[in-house]
Design an enzyme around this catalytic site. Structure first.
Site, PDB file in Angstrom:
ATOM      1  N   CYS A   1       0.841  -1.200   0.000  1.00 53.02           N
ATOM      2  CA  CYS A   1       0.000   0.000   0.000  1.00 53.02           C
ATOM      3  C   CYS A   1       0.877   1.252   0.000  1.00 53.02           C
ATOM      4  O   CYS A   1       0.555   2.252  -0.658  1.00 53.02           O
ATOM      5  CB  CYS A   1      -0.929   0.004   1.212  1.00 53.02           C
TER       6      CYS A   1
ATOM      7  N   ASP B   1      10.678  -7.009  -8.226  1.00 54.14           N
ATOM      8  CA  ASP B   1      10.846  -7.565  -6.884  1.00 54.14           C
ATOM      9  C   ASP B   1      12.206  -7.128  -6.332  1.00 54.14           C
ATOM     10  O   ASP B   1      13.213  -7.127  -7.040  1.00 54.14           O
ATOM     11  CB  ASP B   1      10.751  -9.094  -6.939  1.00 54.14           C
TER      12      ASP B   1
ATOM     13  N   ASN C   1       1.842 -16.970  -3.907  1.00 56.42           N
ATOM     14  CA  ASN C   1       2.024 -17.571  -2.582  1.00 56.42           C
ATOM     15  C   ASN C   1       0.859 -17.121  -1.714  1.00 56.42           C
ATOM     16  O   ASN C   1       0.556 -15.923  -1.648  1.00 56.42           O
ATOM     17  CB  ASN C   1       3.344 -17.108  -1.962  1.00 56.42           C
TER      18      ASN C   1
ATOM     19  N   GLY D   1       4.830 -19.513   2.187  1.00 59.22           N
ATOM     20  CA  GLY D   1       5.882 -18.560   1.836  1.00 59.22           C
ATOM     21  C   GLY D   1       5.426 -17.142   1.607  1.00 59.22           C
ATOM     22  O   GLY D   1       6.237 -16.288   1.233  1.00 59.22           O
TER      23      GLY D   1
ATOM     24  N   THR E   1       4.877 -13.521   2.421  1.00 61.19           N
ATOM     25  CA  THR E   1       5.463 -12.635   3.429  1.00 61.19           C
ATOM     26  C   THR E   1       4.827 -11.251   3.414  1.00 61.19           C
ATOM     27  O   THR E   1       4.933 -10.516   4.392  1.00 61.19           O
ATOM     28  CB  THR E   1       6.984 -12.484   3.217  1.00 61.19           C
TER      29      THR E   1
ATOM     30  N   HIS F   1      -0.613  -8.464   0.968  1.00 61.42           N
ATOM     31  CA  HIS F   1      -1.339  -7.625   0.006  1.00 61.42           C
ATOM     32  C   HIS F   1      -1.243  -8.435  -1.290  1.00 61.42           C
ATOM     33  O   HIS F   1      -0.134  -8.792  -1.725  1.00 61.42           O
ATOM     34  CB  HIS F   1      -0.652  -6.261  -0.123  1.00 61.42           C
TER      35      HIS F   1
ATOM     36  N   HIS G   1      -0.693 -10.239  -4.611  1.00 62.23           N
ATOM     37  CA  HIS G   1       0.297  -9.992  -5.663  1.00 62.23           C
ATOM     38  C   HIS G   1       0.558 -11.274  -6.415  1.00 62.23           C
ATOM     39  O   HIS G   1       0.429 -12.366  -5.863  1.00 62.23           O
ATOM     40  CB  HIS G   1       1.607  -9.456  -5.074  1.00 62.23           C
TER      41      HIS G   1
ATOM     42  N   HIS H   1       3.655 -13.060  -8.657  1.00 60.31           N
ATOM     43  CA  HIS H   1       5.042 -13.014  -9.113  1.00 60.31           C
ATOM     44  C   HIS H   1       5.052 -13.378 -10.595  1.00 60.31           C
ATOM     45  O   HIS H   1       4.548 -14.446 -10.976  1.00 60.31           O
ATOM     46  CB  HIS H   1       5.896 -14.047  -8.365  1.00 60.31           C
TER      47      HIS H   1
END
Ligand code: DGP
Length: 114
Positions: A8, A31, A86, A92, A94, A97, A99, A101
């Site tokens: 955010c 990333d 994930n 995994g 972390t 929010h 997302h 990959h």
């Protein structure tokens, strides 16, 4: 915006990120700890804790996130790529929010599911 959510804060411009694409509802940025030659995260600007929650609550935005994943991969020169969501700390996740990959250039023969 959720307080104490790092993504955010990236959306709000409070934390810098290397942006590669943006729409009204999504943001794509590299990333910070890349695991592949191409490693971009595509996120909804609105806060939801994970991808499935986003899809249940706002399916149109979830579709936009997926669509943008393809746009970004092709923009970066990858016709072939992997998308990873994930979900849950045990898997995994972390950053809570939603997302995806976008991973390009991985050796497909070494993938867990290959
Ligand atoms: P996940 O494990 O699926 O929750 O992935 C979160 C990813 O977010 C992880 O690969 C590292 C990345 N990340 C965490 N903090 C930042 C940040 O401040 N900037 C950027 N660009 N990426 C971040």
């Amino acid at each position: 915006m959720a307080t104490d959510c790092i993504f955010c804060k990236i959306v709000a411009g409070e934390i810098p990120a290397e942006k590669v694409a943006e729409t009204d509802t999504t943001l794509a940025f590299r990333d910070i700890n890349p695991k592949a030659p191409l490693h971009v995260l595509v996120i909804p600007k609105v806060h939801h804790p994970d991808a499935a929650s986003l899809a249940s609550a706002e399916p149109q935005i979830a579709a936009e996130v997926l669509s943008q994943a393809g746009v970004v991969a092709r923009q970066e020169g990858y016709e072939d790529y992997n998308l990873v969501f994930n979900t849950g700390a045990g898997a995994g996740q972390t950053v809570f929010h939603a997302h995806v990959h976008v991973l390009g250039g991985l050796d497909a023969s070494k993938l867990f599911l290959a």
